[in-house]
Design an enzyme around this catalytic site. Structure first.
Site, PDB file in Angstrom:
ATOM      1  N   ASP A   1      14.722  10.754  35.935  1.00  0.00           N
ATOM      2  CA  ASP A   1      16.168  10.855  36.142  1.00  0.00           C
ATOM      3  C   ASP A   1      16.545  11.336  37.546  1.00  0.00           C
ATOM      4  O   ASP A   1      15.761  11.969  38.241  1.00  0.00           O
ATOM      5  CB  ASP A   1      16.815  11.768  35.093  1.00  0.00           C
ATOM      6  CG  ASP A   1      16.160  13.145  34.985  1.00  0.00           C
ATOM      7  OD1 ASP A   1      14.961  13.271  35.303  1.00  0.00           O
ATOM      8  OD2 ASP A   1      16.855  14.100  34.594  1.00  0.00           O
TER       9      ASP A   1
ATOM     10  N   GLU B   1      15.011  15.031  32.660  1.00  0.00           N
ATOM     11  CA  GLU B   1      14.407  16.360  32.908  1.00  0.00           C
ATOM     12  C   GLU B   1      15.454  17.332  33.432  1.00  0.00           C
ATOM     13  O   GLU B   1      15.381  18.539  33.187  1.00  0.00           O
ATOM     14  CB  GLU B   1      13.251  16.233  33.917  1.00  0.00           C
ATOM     15  CG  GLU B   1      12.460  17.527  34.110  1.00  0.00           C
ATOM     16  CD  GLU B   1      13.131  18.531  35.020  1.00  0.00           C
ATOM     17  OE1 GLU B   1      13.035  19.740  34.744  1.00  0.00           O
ATOM     18  OE2 GLU B   1      13.778  18.121  35.997  1.00  0.00           O
TER      19      GLU B   1
END
Ligand code: NI
Length: 395
Positions: A84, A142
């Site tokens: 991400d 995350e």
């Protein structure tokens, strides 16, 4: 099964050098926020599919798991990359800068994904020499609590796994170094929200109000006693108030003030103690001045605690791959990482791959609009992943 020849391994690693840079640049140009990594996951899925020999699944719409099952007895090793990006407007000006306004790979997860793809490509090519199973975890989210790791664990991606490893490109460390340590590496990042509820009124008549600003100032100051006076100085702890909101005008005393912030610790006993200390202070100060309060404390990710045995084995693999000089005993950081969710389920280790380079101007911290990684770190991280995985498999 036969022993992998060094020459073959080296030539495979060399053969994916261009891929890893190309994939990283593609991902960098097309960042997606946590829990929204749809295109990223599809790109990863398609790329993995092109290697063949992998059992692919999508535990969530934005995550991908690839299993390299050899059919020969041996351990199952999970290797994780996060995918991400962050809500940051990129200020870099290279060719492959973010094409999406307000979204940027400012933590190196583009590199993590590219390196794990390349590691998968190399290990697929070596499949006849492997045993057990390698499970590649391409994890979403995350950066945003509650994080993707726990979702993947809940979905069973660690079923049958013997050990898990992960790595982070690390700008504070120069390219060419790898930092690893046994035990505590990254802190448990908790958050809090405190509302001081006083009584508003005219700024010229403070005696008719309960001034939430003055009380909030006392609370902020007194919270500092927790780190400086309540906590054992040998136990790392951070308590920061990072936002204060209250008030509207120079002639109005506001009725309430909101404080938010973060608490970071490694020790679970200490972690449980801190909110009790905080609330005692907030309660005491608000009561003393005739105000009231609300107190919310959100536990975040667990601390990253590296398993001694897995860390020792990975360290040995890295020394073999790079030589003793490259591998350093890294200091712990108060940053957080949801890799800890895997470590709560299976023994694992997480380490840092140096990716800063002052000579190239790559000096900006993680999450900075001008953050980038030194691409020379990518083949290093790839080599680290491959060696660590092979040695954990016992080949
Ligand atoms: Ni990160």
């Amino acid at each position: 099964m036969s022993r992998i020849e060094t020459e073959r391994l080296e030539s495979l690693l060399a053969s994916v050098r261009e891929d890893v840079v190309r994939w990283r640049r593609h991902l960098h140009a097309h960042p997606e926020l946590s829990f929204e990594e749809h295109e990223t996951a599809q790109f990863v899925y398609n790329t993995l599919q092109s290697f063949g020999h992998l059992e692919l699944s999508r535990p969530m719409p934005t995550s991908v798991v690839a299993r390299l099952v050899t059919g020969r007895p041996g351990p199952t090793i999970a290797v994780r990359a996060d995918m991400d990006a962050l809500p940051i407007e990129e200020e870099n000006d290279f060719e492959f800068k973010s094409t999406r306004s307000g979204v940027m790979h400012a933590c190196g997860h583009d590199g993590h994904t590219a390196m794990l793809l390349a590691a998968a490509k190399v290990l697929v090519a070596l499949r006849d020499h492997l045993v057990g199973e390698v499970r590649f975890l391409f994890q979403h989210a995350e950066e945003l609590f509650p994080g993707g790791a726990q979702e993947l664990v809940n979905a069973g991606v660690l079923d049958g796994v013997d050990a898990a490893i992960g790595q982070h490109l690390w700008a504070p460390m120069e390219t060419g170094r790898i930092g690893i340590r046994s035990g505590a590496l990254m802190a448990a990042p908790d958050t809090f929200r405190i509302c001081i509820l006083g009584k508003g009124g005219h700024a010229a008549q403070p005696h008719l109000t309960v001034d939430s600003i003055v009380i909030a100032a006392q609370v902020v100051t007194n919270l500092q006693h927790i780190v400086s006076r309540y906590n054992d100085p040998l136990r790392p702890l951070v308590l920061s108030v990072t936002k204060i909101s209250g008030g509207t005008a120079d002639n109005v005393i506001p009725g309430s003030v909101e404080l938010i912030g973060t608490v970071r610790s490694f020790d679970e006993t200490l972690r449980a103690q801190v909110p009790q200390w905080m609330e005692r202070i907030v309660k005491g100060i608000t009561e003393a001045h005739g105000a009231s309060y609300t107190f919310e404390y959100q536990r975040g990710y667990r601390a990253v605690l590296n398993d001694a045995e897995v860390t020792a084995r990975v360290r040995a693999a890295l020394v073999e791959a790079f030589g003793e000089d490259v591998i350093v005993e890294t200091e712990p950081t108060m940053g957080g990482e949801d890799f800890s969710a895997y470590q709560a389920a299976v023994p694992g280790t997480f380490y840092f791959v140096g990716a800063g380079n002052a000579a190239k101007g790559i000096v900006y911290p993680h999450h900075h609009p001008r953050f980038t990684v030194d691409e020379d770190a990518l083949p290093i991280g790839l080599r680290a992943l491959v060696f660590a995985t092979l040695r954990l498999l016992g080949v």
